[in-house]
Design a protein around this motif. Structure first.
Motif, short mmCIF file in Angstrom:
data_model
loop_
_atom_site.label_atom_id
_atom_site.label_comp_id
_atom_site.label_asym_id
_atom_site.label_seq_id
_atom_site.Cartn_x
_atom_site.Cartn_y
_atom_site.Cartn_z
N HIS A 232 -8.61 -30.67 10.22
CA HIS A 232 -7.39 -31.86 10.22
C HIS A 232 -6.26 -31.07 9.42
O HIS A 232 -6.54 -30.29 8.34
N PRO A 233 -5.01 -31.20 9.88
CA PRO A 233 -3.66 -30.57 9.02
C PRO A 233 -3.78 -31.20 7.89
O PRO A 233 -3.33 -30.54 6.75
N ASN A 234 -4.03 -32.50 7.71
CA ASN A 234 -4.01 -33.13 6.17
C ASN A 234 -5.09 -33.84 6.20
O ASN A 234 -5.11 -35.15 6.20
N PRO A 235 -6.21 -33.44 5.84
CA PRO A 235 -7.67 -34.08 5.89
C PRO A 235 -7.46 -35.46 4.91
O PRO A 235 -8.14 -36.34 5.36
N ASP A 236 -6.65 -35.22 3.87
CA ASP A 236 -6.77 -36.58 2.85
C ASP A 236 -6.19 -37.72 3.61
O ASP A 236 -6.55 -38.93 3.12
N GLU A 237 -5.25 -37.48 4.63
CA GLU A 237 -4.75 -38.47 5.34
C GLU A 237 -5.52 -38.86 6.69
O GLU A 237 -5.03 -39.75 7.75
N GLY A 238 -6.59 -38.17 7.00
CA GLY A 238 -7.34 -38.52 8.09
C GLY A 238 -8.09 -39.74 8.12
O GLY A 238 -8.32 -40.39 7.11
N LEU A 239 -8.17 -40.40 9.31
CA LEU A 239 -8.79 -41.78 9.38
C LEU A 239 -10.06 -41.98 9.51
O LEU A 239 -10.90 -42.94 9.56
N SER A 240 -10.95 -40.74 9.44
CA SER A 240 -12.52 -40.80 9.43
C SER A 240 -12.91 -39.56 8.92
O SER A 240 -12.39 -38.45 9.36
N ASP A 241 -13.96 -39.34 8.09
CA ASP A 241 -14.52 -38.39 7.43
C ASP A 241 -13.15 -37.52 6.55
O ASP A 241 -13.27 -36.12 6.81
N ALA A 242 -12.44 -38.25 6.11
CA ALA A 242 -11.28 -37.46 5.33
C ALA A 242 -11.77 -36.64 4.31
O ALA A 242 -11.26 -35.49 4.12
N ALA A 243 -12.83 -37.08 3.63
CA ALA A 243 -13.24 -36.36 2.29
C ALA A 243 -13.99 -35.08 2.62
O ALA A 243 -13.95 -34.03 1.83
N ASN A 244 -14.64 -34.72 4.00
CA ASN A 244 -15.21 -33.55 4.22
C ASN A 244 -14.84 -32.75 5.07
O ASN A 244 -15.22 -31.60 5.53
N MET A 245 -13.48 -33.21 5.98
CA MET A 245 -12.94 -32.44 6.86
C MET A 245 -12.05 -31.19 6.20
O MET A 245 -11.88 -31.42 5.13
N LEU A 246 -12.37 -30.04 6.72
CA LEU A 246 -11.62 -28.93 6.20
C LEU A 246 -10.21 -28.87 6.72
O LEU A 246 -9.90 -29.22 7.93
N GLU A 247 -9.33 -28.22 5.69
CA GLU A 247 -8.02 -28.07 6.11
C GLU A 247 -7.77 -27.04 7.39
O GLU A 247 -8.20 -26.12 7.40
N LEU A 248 -7.00 -27.61 8.31
CA LEU A 248 -6.83 -26.68 9.71
C LEU A 248 -6.38 -25.25 9.28
O LEU A 248 -6.97 -24.31 9.92
N ASN A 249 -5.73 -25.05 8.07
CA ASN A 249 -5.11 -23.79 7.84
C ASN A 249 -6.02 -22.69 7.11
O ASN A 249 -5.93 -21.67 6.93
N ARG A 250 -7.26 -23.32 6.84
CA ARG A 250 -8.34 -22.59 6.31
C ARG A 250 -9.43 -22.35 7.16
O ARG A 250 -10.14 -21.32 6.91
N LEU A 251 -9.31 -22.56 8.46
CA LEU A 251 -10.31 -22.39 9.50
C LEU A 251 -10.40 -21.07 9.91
O LEU A 251 -11.41 -20.24 9.85
N GLU A 252 -9.25 -20.33 9.91
CA GLU A 252 -9.20 -18.93 10.43
C GLU A 252 -10.04 -17.95 9.56
O GLU A 252 -10.71 -17.12 9.94
N THR A 253 -9.77 -18.19 8.40
CA THR A 253 -10.33 -17.13 7.36
C THR A 253 -11.75 -17.41 7.29
O THR A 253 -12.38 -16.37 7.16
N LEU A 254 -12.32 -18.48 7.42
CA LEU A 254 -13.78 -18.76 7.54
C LEU A 254 -14.55 -18.31 8.64
O LEU A 254 -15.31 -17.69 8.53
N ILE A 255 -13.81 -18.75 9.63
CA ILE A 255 -14.12 -17.81 11.18
C ILE A 255 -14.22 -16.40 11.14
O ILE A 255 -15.22 -15.53 11.62
N GLU A 256 -13.05 -15.58 10.37
CA GLU A 256 -13.27 -14.21 10.23
C GLU A 256 -14.58 -13.63 9.48
O GLU A 256 -15.01 -12.88 9.78
N GLU A 257 -14.97 -14.60 8.32
CA GLU A 257 -16.15 -14.24 7.54
C GLU A 257 -17.17 -14.52 8.61
O GLU A 257 -18.14 -13.66 8.27
N LEU A 258 -17.29 -15.34 9.56
CA LEU A 258 -18.55 -15.43 10.09
C LEU A 258 -18.71 -14.52 11.43
O LEU A 258 -19.76 -14.37 11.63
N ILE A 259 -17.49 -13.98 11.98
CA ILE A 259 -17.77 -13.37 13.00
C ILE A 259 -17.52 -11.67 12.60
O ILE A 259 -17.77 -10.95 13.35
#
Length: 259
Positions: A232-259
């Motif tokens: 989510h772009p702003n997880p804390d403002e998410g309407l469901s699972d706000a506390a455990n969603m990853l910030e959208l801008n952190r996804l690419e770095t994590l995918i880089e580590e995985l691939i």
């Protein structure tokens, strides 16, 4: 399967998207980022969002736009961005219509033993992703798989998302991943639901997203062939699972580590 082969698997299945459909603007923001990452890293991230969250803690919690409107919005994302679509169903009557839009139909963890739901999903002919229940072991998942196969499912994935550990807590036994790889060739590590604190947030589910990268890398070490992230772009403002969603801008770095 040889353990070294598990560690060297290339092109893992990648799934990402908001927990629930909140708005067309949110879907567009996430889809654009997934397309950008896919083009840059030659990946194929599957877009995930739920049209209805039928298992929310409170009756007052946001559930989503519903089946008809939600599938219409997901079909628009698929058409405009060329992304494969995954969504979950909660009732057998939703399977056929969801199968007209979605490439992968997901069975929620709490419902993974519901025979009619598994059979209806299998009959769509789509890939079925069955999430392991919080009260089952990895080895137990052969029985939901048997149900789906008997109903005609050609490709079945299994997803690890933690087990109940007392009240309002989950723990991941990563041995479940190789156990489930003995059942099906594709096992997904759900890196965000596994950091939940179910019902632990005063009428909603809590969680701790700082552990999401750890879950992903540990899942990789145990041979996971895919990874699931709610973003989510702003997880804390998410309407469901706000506390455990990853910030959208952190996804690419994590995918880089995985691939």
């Amino acid at each position: 399967m040889n353990q070294m082969k598990r560690k060297s698997i290339k092109n893992p299945v990648l799934i990402a998207g908001p927990c629930v459909i909140e708005s067309a603007e949110l879907l567009d923001a996430v889809a654009r980022e997934l397309v950008r990452i896919n083009k840059k890293h030659h990946t194929e991230i599957i877009f995930k969002a739920s049209f209805d969250k039928a298992n929310r803690t409170s009756i007052h919690s946001f559930r989503g736009p519903g089946l008809e409107k939600g599938l219409e919005m997901l079909a628009s994302i698929k058409s405009r961005y060329g992304l494969k679509i995954l969504t979950d169903i909660h009732e057998s009557c939703q399977a056929a219509v969801a199968g007209e839009v979605c490439d992968i139909i997901q069975i929620p963890a709490f419902l993974c033993r519901q025979t009619d739901l598994l059979v209806a999903a299998a009959r769509t002919g789509k890939v079925i992703n069955i999430k392991k229940a919080q009260f089952l072991s990895g080895k137990d998942m052969r029985y939901p798989v048997e149900k789906a196969k008997d109903a005609g499912a050609k490709e079945i994935w299994l997803t690890e998302r933690g087990n109940c550990f007392g009240y309002n807590n989950l723990v991941v036994d990563f041995r479940n991943i190789p156990d489930m790889l003995d059942i099906v060739p594709t096992v997904i590590m759900d890196c965000t639901h596994s950091v939940q604190r179910p019902g632990g947030g005063e009428g909603k589910t809590g969680g701790d997203r700082k552990f999401v990268p750890c879950m992903a890398l540990a899942g990789k070490a145990f041979g996971a062939t895919g990874f699931f992230f709610e973003v989510h772009p702003n997880p804390d403002e998410g309407l469901s699972d706000a506390a455990n969603m990853l910030e959208l801008n952190r996804l690419e770095t994590l995918i880089e580590e995985l691939i």
